[in-house]
Scaffold this motif. Structure first.
Motif, PDB file in Angstrom:
ATOM      1  N   MET A  61     -29.396  16.156  11.046  1.00 52.05           N
ATOM      2  CA  MET A  61     -28.996  15.513   9.791  1.00 52.05           C
ATOM      3  C   MET A  61     -29.038  16.474   8.616  1.00 52.05           C
ATOM      4  O   MET A  61     -28.135  16.484   7.789  1.00 52.05           O
ATOM      5  CB  MET A  61     -29.848  14.286   9.517  1.00 52.05           C
TER       6      MET A  61
ATOM      7  N   TRP B 187     -25.933  17.532   6.349  1.00 54.15           N
ATOM      8  CA  TRP B 187     -26.022  17.214   4.936  1.00 54.15           C
ATOM      9  C   TRP B 187     -25.666  18.412   4.065  1.00 54.15           C
ATOM     10  O   TRP B 187     -24.961  18.279   3.072  1.00 54.15           O
ATOM     11  CB  TRP B 187     -27.432  16.736   4.634  1.00 54.15           C
TER      12      TRP B 187
ATOM     13  N   SER C  16     -30.706   7.490   5.435  1.00 45.05           N
ATOM     14  CA  SER C  16     -30.182   8.305   6.536  1.00 45.05           C
ATOM     15  C   SER C  16     -30.704   7.889   7.902  1.00 45.05           C
ATOM     16  O   SER C  16     -30.159   8.323   8.919  1.00 45.05           O
ATOM     17  CB  SER C  16     -30.482   9.784   6.287  1.00 45.05           C
TER      18      SER C  16
END
Length: 143
Positions: free
Chosen positions: A31, A35, A61
């Protein structure tokens, strides 16, 4: 104790905080890399000291974490685990990462083969991170 003053790329969001033990952390989880197109570099701060002004957008998230960004320019602002409510402020908000040194890499076994940090510092694997940080009933979710 270090006083930290930072801002997003456009200056619409400003951040003030203190850090008892100012260090840099790098997270290589999937992630974080999606990102910011690389690892997420952050500074742990004293939770009660964080002051944020400006147009902040929150993104949930995962079941147990959120990320924040400037609604105007999109700059990353923080990662926060919902359980402890501690914001890991983006190192890029502060000039020269507030003069701190890399002390910890997390999800180090997820680092892409194309880059690596040198130097002596602690490196935790994905399994070690989930064991330390994830709520026990959510350990299967990613950060």
């Amino acid at each position: 104790m270090a006083d930290l003053n930072g801002r997003c790329m456009c200056g619409a969001v400003t951040v003030r905080a203190t850090a008892d033990k100012p260090i840099l952390r790098a997270c290589h989880c999937d992630m974080c890399r999606r990102w910011g197109s690389s690892m997420f570099m952050s500074l742990p701060t004293d939770p009660e000291s964080v002051e944020v002004e400006g147009p902040v957008r929150i993104f949930r998230s995962s079941d147990w974490a959120e990320r924040a960004f400037c609604e105007t320019c999109g700059s990353s602002l923080w990662y926060m685990a919902l359980e402890d409510q501690v914001r890991q402020l983006a190192a890029g908000l502060f000039d020269d990462a507030a003069g701190n040194t890399l002390k910890l890499e997390i999800f180090a076994d997820r680092t892409p083969k194309g880059y690596a940090f040198s130097g002596e510092h602690r490196r935790l694997s994905e399994a070690e991170c989930l064991d330390l940080f994830a709520p026990k009933d959510k350990a299967g979710d990613k950060a």
